[in-house]
Write a protein that holds these residues in place. Structure first.
Motif, short mmCIF file in Angstrom:
data_model
loop_
_atom_site.label_atom_id
_atom_site.label_comp_id
_atom_site.label_asym_id
_atom_site.label_seq_id
_atom_site.Cartn_x
_atom_site.Cartn_y
_atom_site.Cartn_z
N LEU A 103 -64.31 74.21 -3.67
CA LEU A 103 -63.36 73.26 -4.26
C LEU A 103 -62.67 73.81 -5.50
CD1 LEU A 103 -65.32 69.91 -3.86
CD2 LEU A 103 -63.65 70.96 -2.32
N ARG A 104 -62.77 75.12 -5.72
CA ARG A 104 -62.04 75.72 -6.83
C ARG A 104 -60.53 75.62 -6.62
NH1 ARG A 104 -64.59 81.58 -6.91
NH2 ARG A 104 -64.52 81.11 -4.67
N ASN A 105 -60.12 75.58 -5.35
CA ASN A 105 -58.70 75.40 -5.02
C ASN A 105 -58.34 73.93 -5.25
OD1 ASN A 105 -56.21 75.01 -3.84
ND2 ASN A 105 -56.67 76.20 -2.01
N PRO A 106 -57.46 73.61 -6.22
CA PRO A 106 -57.17 72.21 -6.53
C PRO A 106 -56.64 71.42 -5.34
CG PRO A 106 -56.34 73.64 -8.27
CD PRO A 106 -56.78 74.54 -7.15
N ARG A 107 -55.81 72.05 -4.50
CA ARG A 107 -55.25 71.31 -3.37
C ARG A 107 -56.31 71.03 -2.31
NH1 ARG A 107 -50.57 73.83 -0.56
NH2 ARG A 107 -50.30 71.72 0.27
N GLN A 108 -57.30 71.91 -2.20
CA GLN A 108 -58.36 71.67 -1.25
C GLN A 108 -59.32 70.61 -1.78
OE1 GLN A 108 -59.33 75.22 0.79
NE2 GLN A 108 -61.37 74.53 1.39
N ALA A 109 -59.54 70.60 -3.10
CA ALA A 109 -60.38 69.56 -3.70
C ALA A 109 -59.69 68.20 -3.69
CB ALA A 109 -60.74 69.95 -5.13
N ALA A 110 -58.35 68.20 -3.65
CA ALA A 110 -57.61 66.95 -3.73
C ALA A 110 -57.83 66.08 -2.49
CB ALA A 110 -56.12 67.23 -3.90
N LEU A 111 -58.10 66.68 -1.32
CA LEU A 111 -58.27 65.89 -0.10
C LEU A 111 -59.53 65.02 -0.17
CD1 LEU A 111 -57.34 65.07 2.68
CD2 LEU A 111 -58.49 67.10 3.61
N PRO A 112 -60.73 65.57 -0.43
CA PRO A 112 -61.89 64.68 -0.54
C PRO A 112 -61.80 63.73 -1.72
CG PRO A 112 -62.49 66.94 -1.12
CD PRO A 112 -61.13 66.99 -0.51
N PHE A 113 -61.12 64.17 -2.81
CA PHE A 113 -60.97 63.26 -3.95
C PHE A 113 -60.10 62.06 -3.56
CE2 PHE A 113 -58.69 61.77 -7.71
CZ PHE A 113 -59.75 61.49 -8.56
N ALA A 114 -58.99 62.33 -2.86
CA ALA A 114 -58.12 61.23 -2.42
C ALA A 114 -58.86 60.32 -1.44
CB ALA A 114 -56.85 61.79 -1.78
N GLY A 115 -59.61 60.94 -0.51
CA GLY A 115 -60.39 60.13 0.43
C GLY A 115 -61.41 59.27 -0.28
N ALA A 116 -62.09 59.83 -1.28
CA ALA A 116 -63.07 59.06 -2.04
C ALA A 116 -62.41 57.90 -2.78
CB ALA A 116 -63.80 59.97 -3.03
N LEU A 117 -61.22 58.17 -3.35
CA LEU A 117 -60.50 57.11 -4.06
C LEU A 117 -60.14 55.98 -3.11
CD1 LEU A 117 -59.19 56.20 -6.72
CD2 LEU A 117 -57.11 57.43 -6.01
N GLY A 118 -59.60 56.33 -1.93
CA GLY A 118 -59.27 55.30 -0.94
C GLY A 118 -60.51 54.59 -0.44
N GLY A 119 -61.61 55.35 -0.32
CA GLY A 119 -62.87 54.77 0.15
C GLY A 119 -63.51 53.85 -0.87
N MET A 120 -63.00 53.82 -2.07
CA MET A 120 -63.45 52.84 -3.06
C MET A 120 -62.47 51.68 -3.19
SD MET A 120 -65.16 55.16 -6.13
CE MET A 120 -63.97 56.49 -6.18
N VAL A 121 -61.17 51.99 -3.23
CA VAL A 121 -60.16 50.96 -3.49
C VAL A 121 -60.05 49.97 -2.33
CG1 VAL A 121 -57.69 50.56 -3.79
CG2 VAL A 121 -58.82 52.40 -5.06
N VAL A 122 -59.95 50.46 -1.10
CA VAL A 122 -59.71 49.57 0.05
C VAL A 122 -60.90 48.66 0.33
CG1 VAL A 122 -59.19 49.47 2.52
CG2 VAL A 122 -57.98 51.09 1.04
N PRO A 123 -62.14 49.20 0.46
CA PRO A 123 -63.26 48.28 0.73
C PRO A 123 -63.50 47.27 -0.39
CG PRO A 123 -64.07 50.50 0.34
CD PRO A 123 -62.59 50.60 0.47
N VAL A 124 -63.31 47.69 -1.65
CA VAL A 124 -63.47 46.74 -2.75
C VAL A 124 -62.42 45.64 -2.65
CG1 VAL A 124 -63.24 46.46 -5.25
CG2 VAL A 124 -64.62 48.33 -4.33
N SER A 125 -61.19 46.00 -2.29
CA SER A 125 -60.13 45.00 -2.14
C SER A 125 -60.45 44.01 -1.04
CB SER A 125 -58.79 45.69 -1.85
OG SER A 125 -58.43 46.58 -2.90
N LEU A 126 -60.93 44.51 0.11
CA LEU A 126 -61.31 43.62 1.21
C LEU A 126 -62.46 42.70 0.78
CD1 LEU A 126 -61.20 46.02 4.31
CD2 LEU A 126 -59.63 44.14 3.79
N TYR A 127 -63.42 43.27 0.08
CA TYR A 127 -64.57 42.46 -0.35
C TYR A 127 -64.11 41.34 -1.28
CZ TYR A 127 -69.10 41.29 -2.39
OH TYR A 127 -70.23 40.62 -2.80
N LEU A 128 -63.25 41.67 -2.24
CA LEU A 128 -62.79 40.66 -3.20
C LEU A 128 -62.00 39.55 -2.50
CD1 LEU A 128 -61.70 42.96 -6.17
CD2 LEU A 128 -63.73 41.49 -6.05
#
Length: 436
Positions: A103-128
């Motif tokens: 993950l030293r490559n920022p663009r390669q690290a950005a994919l799991p980071f973006a997925g993790a962000l979506g994996g927090m925002v969307v389920p929390v929104s549905l739950y609320l």
């Protein structure tokens, strides 16, 4: 006759010495042990021994010094104390991957980071949305995180039939959203702040940083400093496990003994002819001790601590946590409580939707790139596996819910995690069969 050109003797364990492979193998095995612990906890909680089993985890343990009371239940010491090591190891792995790994490559690290962000925002929104106006709305954190051990355990079923980059993607994503979840726990599920204790905690962190700058390399010293920091955070109202995250991210990745210096030190030892090392020779003994320390210090502190602690976390701490938290008395539980359904929807639908959509947007916008061999169908299958939220979900549920809805929340976590695993594994089976 010994061949002096050979390396170390080959052992069966040699195949797992690379940090990433070692991490995956331990996680896969730990996933199986974790599953056994869950089944054992469920069985005992619904057996004739249920009262004794459930009461055991409430046993008070601790010390009292005058007005200072450090007595906590056994469950508290497990959830807040032992789990600090769990988060410490997660932070070590995250830092190693970001500084030394793939993950030293920022663009390669950005994919799991973006997925993790979506994996927090969307389920929390549905739950609320689903829990609007309900008494359990404060438990939105239960649908945020992914259980690394169970996910890697599911992937281990497929061996080399799935791309290795899928494992790296899911491992990185799980670490990102686990760290995100514990930050939410620290500040969203803490108590009223004790600013004096919090100030002492940050003073302790400053002392740790100063000791590192001075070149102090003794693990016991840092263990004692870390324990002091943990006690300060535990008394501050901020959730104490945040200490593990902070200290893990502070751990140095720089090696102390370079390859050139290591060769020079070992060269002095090897320069003594075989059989000429005399008993009681102080210089020879000094060279041997120095060589031993040099070999140890040729690995960075991040790598050494991860190798030392990860098996303890995978094979001891996580199963103990499962035994203490996964026991649900099915009798009397309302299976259709809103909190159960909201958690299931958040894990089974919210997690894969958030991971896949946010990852796709990141790639399409140019912020991230797909790793070689990783395709969108495999990302979709992996996105369903991220709904396995067992460890962190149970951890947060214990903080967020009162006893009235806690069992229903645990039921939703187990049901949602099991359904996510079934969907993800089924899709991976279909993809691997189609590739054949």
């Amino acid at each position: 006759m010994i061949d002096t050109h050979q390396g170390l003797p080959h052992e069966a364990a040699d195949s797992i010495t690379k940090p990433f492979a070692r991490f995956l193998k331990i996680e896969a095995a730990a996933g199986g042990l974790l599953l056994l612990a869950v089944l054992l906890a469920l069985g005992l909680a619904n057996s004739p021994w249920q009262e004794g089993f459930l009461r055991f985890w409430e046993t008070p343990i601790g010390l009292t010094f005058g007005s200072l009371d450090f007595t906590r239940s056994l469950r508290h010491w497990i959830n807040d104390g032992l789990m600090t090591l769990f988060f410490f190891v997660l932070s070590l792995e995250l830092k190693r991957e970001l500084v030394l790994g793939e993950l030293r490559n920022p663009r390669q690290a950005a994919l799991p980071f973006a997925g993790a962000l979506g994996g927090m925002v969307v389920p929390v929104s549905l739950y609320l949305v689903l829990m609007s106006g309900q008494p359990g709305i404060h438990g939105w954190g239960t649908v945020m995180a992914t259980d690394t051990a169970f996910v890697i355990g599911c992937l281990a079923l497929f061996g080399s039939r799935i791309p290795p980059t899928l494992r790296l993607f899911l491992l990185s994503l799980a670490i990102f959203d686990d760290v995100g979840a514990i930050l939410v726990v620290a500040f969203g599920y803490g108590e009223a702040l004790n600013w004096s204790a919090l100030g002492l905690g940050f003073l302790g962190i400053g002392i740790v940083a100063g000791a590192s700058r001075l070149g102090i390399r003794s693990v016991p010293v840092y263990f004692l400093l870390g324990a002091a920091v943990w006690l300060c955070f535990d008394a501050s109202g901020v959730h104490a496990t945040i200490a593990g995250v902070i200290l893990g991210l502070m751990t140095p990745t720089r090696i102390w003994v370079s390859d050139a210096r290591l060769r020079a030190i070992l060269g002095r030892v090897l320069a003594v002819p075989a059989g000429d090392r005399r008993h009681g020779d102080a210089a020879s003994h000094r060279d041997l001790r120095q060589a031993g320390r040099a070999v140890t210090e040729s690995l960075s502190p991040v790598e050494r601590l991860e190798m030392m602690l990860h098996p303890w976390v995978g094979f001891a701490i996580m199963p103990i946590f499962a035994l203490a938290n996964a026991g649900i008395k099915v009798e009397g539980v309302d299976f259709v409580q809103p909190v159960s359904l909201a958690i299931i929807v958040g894990l089974v639908l919210g997690k894969p939707i958030g991971v896949f959509v946010f990852g796709w947007i990141a790639v399409r916008s140019g912020l991230a790139q797909l790793a070689p061999g990783l395709s969108w169908p495999f990302i979709l299958a992996g996105s369903f596996l991220t709904g396995i939220g067992f460890t962190m979900s149970l951890f947060i549920a214990g903080l967020a819910f009162d006893s009235y809805v806690l069992n229903a929340a645990k039921l939703g976590i187990l049901g949602g995690s099991a359904l996510s695993a079934i969907l993800g594994i089924s899709l991976l089976i279909w993809l691997t069969l189609r590739m054949r």
